[in-house]
Every structure is written in C-alpha cells, then in structure tokens.
Design an enzyme around this catalytic site. Structure first.
Site, mmCIF file in Angstrom:
data_model
loop_
_atom_site.group_PDB
_atom_site.id
_atom_site.type_symbol
_atom_site.label_atom_id
_atom_site.label_comp_id
_atom_site.label_asym_id
_atom_site.label_seq_id
_atom_site.Cartn_x
_atom_site.Cartn_y
_atom_site.Cartn_z
ATOM 1 N N ARG A 172 0.879 -1.172 0.000
ATOM 2 C CA ARG A 172 0.000 0.000 0.000
ATOM 3 C C ARG A 172 0.911 1.214 0.000
ATOM 4 O O ARG A 172 2.029 1.147 0.477
ATOM 5 C CB ARG A 172 -0.806 0.104 1.302
ATOM 6 C CG ARG A 172 -1.715 -0.996 1.611
ATOM 7 C CD ARG A 172 -2.346 -0.787 2.987
ATOM 8 N NE ARG A 172 -1.367 -0.775 4.068
ATOM 9 C CZ ARG A 172 -1.115 0.249 4.860
ATOM 10 N NH1 ARG A 172 -1.743 1.390 4.722
ATOM 11 N NH2 ARG A 172 -0.221 0.161 5.821
ATOM 12 N N ARG A 176 -2.529 10.763 1.997
ATOM 13 C CA ARG A 176 -3.446 11.516 2.864
ATOM 14 C C ARG A 176 -3.896 12.769 2.158
ATOM 15 O O ARG A 176 -3.055 13.537 1.698
ATOM 16 C CB ARG A 176 -2.714 11.945 4.122
ATOM 17 C CG ARG A 176 -2.641 10.874 5.124
ATOM 18 C CD ARG A 176 -2.261 11.493 6.458
ATOM 19 N NE ARG A 176 -1.675 10.443 7.263
ATOM 20 C CZ ARG A 176 -0.542 10.561 7.911
ATOM 21 N NH1 ARG A 176 0.127 11.693 7.874
ATOM 22 N NH2 ARG A 176 -0.090 9.566 8.612
ATOM 23 N N ARG A 249 19.377 -7.624 3.562
ATOM 24 C CA ARG A 249 19.960 -6.384 3.056
ATOM 25 C C ARG A 249 20.650 -5.734 4.251
ATOM 26 O O ARG A 249 20.108 -5.745 5.368
ATOM 27 C CB ARG A 249 18.838 -5.487 2.507
ATOM 28 C CG ARG A 249 19.345 -4.252 1.795
ATOM 29 C CD ARG A 249 19.688 -4.526 0.360
ATOM 30 N NE ARG A 249 20.130 -3.306 -0.295
ATOM 31 C CZ ARG A 249 21.189 -3.213 -1.079
ATOM 32 N NH1 ARG A 249 21.932 -4.270 -1.345
ATOM 33 N NH2 ARG A 249 21.507 -2.075 -1.648
ATOM 34 N N ARG A 280 19.431 8.317 3.631
ATOM 35 C CA ARG A 280 18.934 9.368 4.530
ATOM 36 C C ARG A 280 20.033 9.856 5.464
ATOM 37 O O ARG A 280 21.052 9.184 5.649
ATOM 38 C CB ARG A 280 17.715 8.931 5.332
ATOM 39 C CG ARG A 280 17.670 7.477 5.748
ATOM 40 C CD ARG A 280 16.369 7.171 6.459
ATOM 41 N NE ARG A 280 16.596 6.131 7.469
ATOM 42 C CZ ARG A 280 15.735 5.770 8.391
ATOM 43 N NH1 ARG A 280 14.560 6.360 8.459
ATOM 44 N NH2 ARG A 280 16.026 4.821 9.261
ATOM 45 N N GLU A 300 23.108 7.048 6.087
ATOM 46 C CA GLU A 300 22.736 5.634 6.038
ATOM 47 C C GLU A 300 22.929 5.113 4.612
ATOM 48 O O GLU A 300 22.233 5.546 3.701
ATOM 49 C CB GLU A 300 21.259 5.544 6.453
ATOM 50 C CG GLU A 300 20.879 4.284 7.140
ATOM 51 C CD GLU A 300 19.471 4.376 7.725
ATOM 52 O OE1 GLU A 300 19.290 5.061 8.749
ATOM 53 O OE2 GLU A 300 18.546 3.785 7.141
ATOM 54 N N TYR A 348 10.639 -8.980 9.414
ATOM 55 C CA TYR A 348 10.789 -7.602 9.883
ATOM 56 C C TYR A 348 9.690 -7.311 10.892
ATOM 57 O O TYR A 348 8.505 -7.467 10.593
ATOM 58 C CB TYR A 348 10.721 -6.572 8.734
ATOM 59 C CG TYR A 348 10.878 -5.186 9.317
ATOM 60 C CD1 TYR A 348 12.139 -4.656 9.533
ATOM 61 C CD2 TYR A 348 9.775 -4.459 9.753
ATOM 62 C CE1 TYR A 348 12.307 -3.427 10.157
ATOM 63 C CE2 TYR A 348 9.931 -3.233 10.377
ATOM 64 C CZ TYR A 348 11.200 -2.721 10.567
ATOM 65 O OH TYR A 348 11.359 -1.513 11.198
ATOM 66 N N ASP A 350 8.444 -4.345 13.846
ATOM 67 C CA ASP A 350 8.668 -3.097 14.560
ATOM 68 C C ASP A 350 8.791 -3.410 16.053
ATOM 69 O O ASP A 350 8.420 -4.511 16.501
ATOM 70 C CB ASP A 350 7.499 -2.129 14.319
ATOM 71 C CG ASP A 350 7.741 -1.258 13.085
ATOM 72 O OD1 ASP A 350 8.910 -0.986 12.770
ATOM 73 O OD2 ASP A 350 6.746 -0.836 12.461
HETATM 74 P P1 FAD Z 1 17.823 -7.621 17.873
HETATM 75 O O1 FAD Z 1 17.645 -6.271 18.426
HETATM 76 O O2 FAD Z 1 18.587 -7.767 16.629
HETATM 77 O O3 FAD Z 1 18.506 -8.510 19.008
HETATM 78 C C1 FAD Z 1 19.085 -9.762 18.749
HETATM 79 C C2 FAD Z 1 20.345 -9.853 19.587
HETATM 80 O O4 FAD Z 1 20.856 -11.194 19.521
HETATM 81 C C3 FAD Z 1 21.464 -8.947 19.084
HETATM 82 O O5 FAD Z 1 21.899 -8.085 20.111
HETATM 83 C C4 FAD Z 1 22.566 -9.918 18.669
HETATM 84 O O6 FAD Z 1 23.871 -9.413 18.932
HETATM 85 C C5 FAD Z 1 22.253 -11.123 19.534
HETATM 86 N N1 FAD Z 1 22.794 -12.373 18.999
HETATM 87 C C6 FAD Z 1 22.589 -12.878 17.749
HETATM 88 N N2 FAD Z 1 23.265 -14.044 17.619
HETATM 89 C C7 FAD Z 1 23.893 -14.271 18.796
HETATM 90 C C8 FAD Z 1 24.770 -15.300 19.256
HETATM 91 N N3 FAD Z 1 25.133 -16.317 18.472
HETATM 92 N N4 FAD Z 1 25.241 -15.224 20.526
HETATM 93 C C9 FAD Z 1 24.917 -14.190 21.326
HETATM 94 N N5 FAD Z 1 24.100 -13.179 20.936
HETATM 95 C C10 FAD Z 1 23.594 -13.222 19.685
HETATM 96 N N6 FAD Z 1 11.135 -0.509 14.873
HETATM 97 C C11 FAD Z 1 10.264 0.456 15.249
HETATM 98 O O7 FAD Z 1 9.291 0.183 15.950
HETATM 99 N N7 FAD Z 1 10.470 1.754 14.856
HETATM 100 C C12 FAD Z 1 11.523 2.141 14.093
HETATM 101 O O8 FAD Z 1 11.668 3.326 13.769
HETATM 102 C C13 FAD Z 1 12.453 1.132 13.686
HETATM 103 N N8 FAD Z 1 13.502 1.456 12.936
HETATM 104 C C14 FAD Z 1 14.372 0.473 12.514
HETATM 105 C C15 FAD Z 1 15.430 0.839 11.717
HETATM 106 C C16 FAD Z 1 16.315 -0.131 11.265
HETATM 107 C C17 FAD Z 1 17.466 0.265 10.390
HETATM 108 C C18 FAD Z 1 16.094 -1.493 11.614
HETATM 109 C C19 FAD Z 1 16.999 -2.567 11.079
HETATM 110 C C20 FAD Z 1 15.044 -1.848 12.426
HETATM 111 C C21 FAD Z 1 14.158 -0.876 12.899
HETATM 112 N N9 FAD Z 1 13.101 -1.196 13.734
HETATM 113 C C22 FAD Z 1 12.222 -0.215 14.105
HETATM 114 C C23 FAD Z 1 12.879 -2.578 14.196
HETATM 115 C C24 FAD Z 1 13.541 -2.903 15.565
HETATM 116 O O9 FAD Z 1 14.931 -2.705 15.463
HETATM 117 C C25 FAD Z 1 13.236 -4.355 15.952
HETATM 118 O O10 FAD Z 1 11.860 -4.544 16.082
HETATM 119 C C26 FAD Z 1 13.869 -4.839 17.260
HETATM 120 O O11 FAD Z 1 15.090 -4.242 17.544
HETATM 121 C C27 FAD Z 1 14.055 -6.340 17.173
HETATM 122 O O12 FAD Z 1 14.483 -6.894 18.407
HETATM 123 P P2 FAD Z 1 15.058 -8.368 18.462
HETATM 124 O O13 FAD Z 1 15.291 -8.667 19.890
HETATM 125 O O14 FAD Z 1 14.221 -9.293 17.682
HETATM 126 O O15 FAD Z 1 16.438 -8.321 17.633
#
Ligand code: FAD
Length: 367
Positions: A172, A176, A249, A280, A300, A348, A350
């Site tokens: 989508r 607005r 990516r 950006r 970025e 992905y 949030d």
């Molecule tokens: P992660 O935060 O990736 O945590 C996983 C952890 O596991 C990491 O610290 C990693 O080091 C650890 N790990 C992996 N493998 C191992 C291993 N073998 N041993 C030990 N540790 C390990 N969300 C929003 O709501 N708003 C936003 O504006 C937004 N902007 C974003 C912008 C970007 C560029 C990106 C990529 C994401 C964005 N997000 C946003 C999404 C948000 O980052 C995620 O929803 C959230 O951080 C995911 O949490 P997680 O715990 O799943 O993963």
C-alpha cells in the site's frame, strides 16, 4: 548442574522482555549477547549528551495501549512526532504523501485538485496486474510521486532496478488528503527520554547478563547450564546453515560530529536522488529536542549483505521463504528451545510488535 531455568541468547528487545517476565515469575535467567553492549538494535550510544541510534533511527509507535503502558513502565516518552522530509532534484518535499507534498509537487490546494491529478495519472500509467515494483507504484500513486519520491530511493535501498523488484514490496502507499506530516497513523508515538537503553536497563534489572559472548563458540556448555534456551539469533546459523543462508539487506552508518547546533532542522531527511549514495541523514539530537552546541549526523548507506555484515532487512522472496520454512519445521520439533525475534523468525518486526510477540510467547511458556 543446571544453574538457570532459561538461557536467553540475545539481549535485544525480544530477549529482554522474555527474561524480564520470566524473572518476575520466579524463573532464573542468564542473558548473553555477542555484542559488547545490551539492547540489540535499539541500543543508543551517548555522545556528549546526544543519544545516537547506533543501528538506525528508531521511533516507537503503537496503537496498542497495553504495549504503550508496558514500555512506559521503564521510561518516560517525549512527544516526538516523526515527520520526515525528502530531497529530490534540489527540492524539498514533506512525507508521508499528503496535501503538503501535493502542493510542493503541483501547487494544488484542495483535496479534489490533488485527487484528480493522482487518479488521472493512475489511469494513464497504472495497470490491472502489476508485475514489478514500478508497475505497482504507478498503479497506486501515478507517475509524478513515483518518479520524484519513490523510484530512486527504493532502487538505492534494494540495490536493484524498480522493474526488477517484486511488486509485493509495496503493498500500500499511504496517501493523505489532509495537511498532516505525521508519518505514523498510530495513537501513541515518541522517543524514550534518555534513550532506549533506559528501557533495556529497566527490563534487565536484577538479571544476570554477559556481553561479548557468542553462543555458538560454546554451544554445548551453554546449553547444559539451563533447562531451556530462548534463541533470538539467526535461525539458519542455529542449524549450521543446513539448508543454506537466509539472505538480508545490510546498512552502513557513517557518523559525523559537527560543531554546530543544528545541521538539518529535522531528525530524518531522505535523499531520493540516485547520485547521492546514502538514503537518509539522521540528526539524532532532534529525537530528543536537544539543545547542545554540537550535533551528530548519520548517513545511512544501503549495502549488499555478506555473512560478516549486520543482517538488517530480510529479503522476503520465495527462495528465502522456502528455506525459512524448512528451518521453521526443525525449530517446531525442539522441545527445549524457544525461537523468537526478528532473526530467529526471519521477519521484519517493529519494536511494538516484537514486545507483543515476546509477551505472548513468555505467557504461553509460563502458563
Ligand atoms: P535484535 O535487536 O537484533 O537482538 C538480537 C540480539 O541477539 C542482538 O543483540 C545480537 O547481537 C544477539 N545475537 C545474535 N546471535 C547471537 C549469538 N550467536 N550469541 C549471542 N548473541 C547473539 N522498529 C520500530 O518500531 N520503529 C523504528 O523506527 C524502527 N527502525 C528500525 C530501523 C532499522 C534500520 C532497523 C533494522 C530496524 C528498525 N526497527 C524499528 C525494528 C527494531 O529494530 C526491531 O523490532 C527490534 O530491535 C528487534 O528486536 P530483536 O530482539 O528481535 O532483535
């Protein structure tokens, strides 16, 4: 001897919420992370009073009051509203596409005028059954918005021509017909005052944590320390890439400290043009209305991913989805491992969705 009920691999939001809730229910958790810090991708690095979103700009937004109340337990949120602008061929446009954008594009002042241009362009350039991203965008928004604000940005983001990208990337396009530059439609939005680390510290209070520890360097020893593992790392790595790599990516961030108070007047400025190699520039102080004499900006750059780089966005094509389904079947057969988070679910998410998913999984586990 087992010391812990849960070994949580990964101190991102998923792992931290899981560990927090399990600890509240009397379970003993150890949280490990291979990075030198906690918080995963929401981690902020403080540079002389400015919180730098080290893994990309993070804006919290949700419609779910329960999730909003949950995060507000750990930090007070400010009233930041995400209103990015985009620079295209030397001109500046408001996002998301709204009456301000249409005025900047065509000089239209009423919704009727803007709507009639968009509808005419969709009729002329769109098609019934879009086969790629370009056809999809033309069918949803017409030529001018697509060519000015979508085409080159998206091509930079994915490193491919819009005609080679699948149509489903754009499901989508938010349009607005009001003068409203608020990027999100959600009821609750903001940035935690003091940065995301405050939330992480609150979640992990009283829980044993170890950083700079890679689970795979000592998988057996770690596994023997706990009854169950909560794994938030990459699912393909967990199974030693048995069915091959899942593709992502990546992004490269270039930070610059500038001795001026205000560089771009906004937290997020997109650069649409193909000649500009980044997508950006983030000026972090504006997330928290900072008044420091200096500023820090981050460019970025989207990048091709390799196994040595950070995995940011899953490439959700059928090849990767088929591979993921094979890993998922194996994961479902594990009785002592809980998979969760963006890397283990190859999805992905949030932040509010990750918190909701962790709360749901921990509830199911502990009930
Ligand atoms: P992660 O935060 O990736 O945590 C996983 C952890 O596991 C990491 O610290 C990693 O080091 C650890 N790990 C992996 N493998 C191992 C291993 N073998 N041993 C030990 N540790 C390990 N969300 C929003 O709501 N708003 C936003 O504006 C937004 N902007 C974003 C912008 C970007 C560029 C990106 C990529 C994401 C964005 N997000 C946003 C999404 C948000 O980052 C995620 O929803 C959230 O951080 C995911 O949490 P997680 O715990 O799943 O993963």
């Amino acid at each position: 001897m087992q010391k812990y009920d849960y070994l949580v691999v990964g101190a991102g939001l998923f792992g931290c919420v899981f560990a927090h809730e399990a600890t509240k229910k009397g379970k003993k958790c150890l949280v490990i992370d291979k990075r030198p810090h906690l918080g995963g991708n929401v981690y902020c690095e403080n540079v002389d009073g400015i919180n730098i979103h080290k893994y990309g700009a993070h804006i919290f937004h949700t419609n779910d009051k329960h999730i909003w109340d949950y995060v507000n337990q750990f930090a007070e949120f400010n009233n930041y509203i995400n209103s990015p602008v985009s620079i295209s061929k030397g001109k500046l446009y408001n996002l998301p596409f709204n009456m301000n954008t249409f005025y900047q594009l065509w000089g239209t002042k009423t919704p009727e005028e803007a709507k009639s241009i968009i509808e005419r362009q969709i009729k002329t350039y769109g098609c019934e059954d879009p086969k790629n991203l370009e056809e999809q965008a033309l069918s949803l928004i017409g030529k001018d918005v697509y060519e000015t604000l979508i085409k080159e940005y998206t091509e930079k983001q994915w490193g491919k021509k819009a005609t080679e990208l699948p149509a489903f990337i754009i499901k989508r396009l938010p349009v607005r017909y009001t003068f409203n530059n608020n990027y999100f439609n959600d009821k609750y939005q903001g940035i935690p005052i003091g940065g995301y680390n405050k939330i992480i510290d609150g979640l992990l209070e009283g829980i044993e944590v170890k950083t700079n520890v890679d689970f795979f360097e000592n998988k057996n020893a770690f596994s023997q320390q706990a009854d169950k593992i909560v794994f938030t790392g990459k699912i393909d790595e967990f199974y030693n890439y048995k069915f091959g790599n899942l593709e992502y990516r990546s992004l490269r961030f270039e930070n610059t400290r500038l001795e001026k108070e205000n560089y771009q007047g906004n937290a997020v400025v997109n650069y649409n043009d193909a000649e500009v190699p980044y997508t950006r520039i983030i000026e972090h102080k504006h997330f928290e209305f900072g008044k420091q004499a200096h500023t820090v900006i981050t460019k970025e750059f989207p990048e091709q991913w390799t196994t040595k780089k950070e995995a940011y966005y899953p490439i959700n094509n059928s090849k990767n989805q088929e591979k993921y389904q094979q890993y998922k079947i194996m994961a479902q057969q594990e009785s002592n491992v809980i998979f969760g988070g963006r890397l283990a679910e190859y999805k992905y998410y949030d932040m509010h969705q990750i918190i909701a998913s962790a709360l749901q999984k921990v509830k199911k586990e502990l009930n």
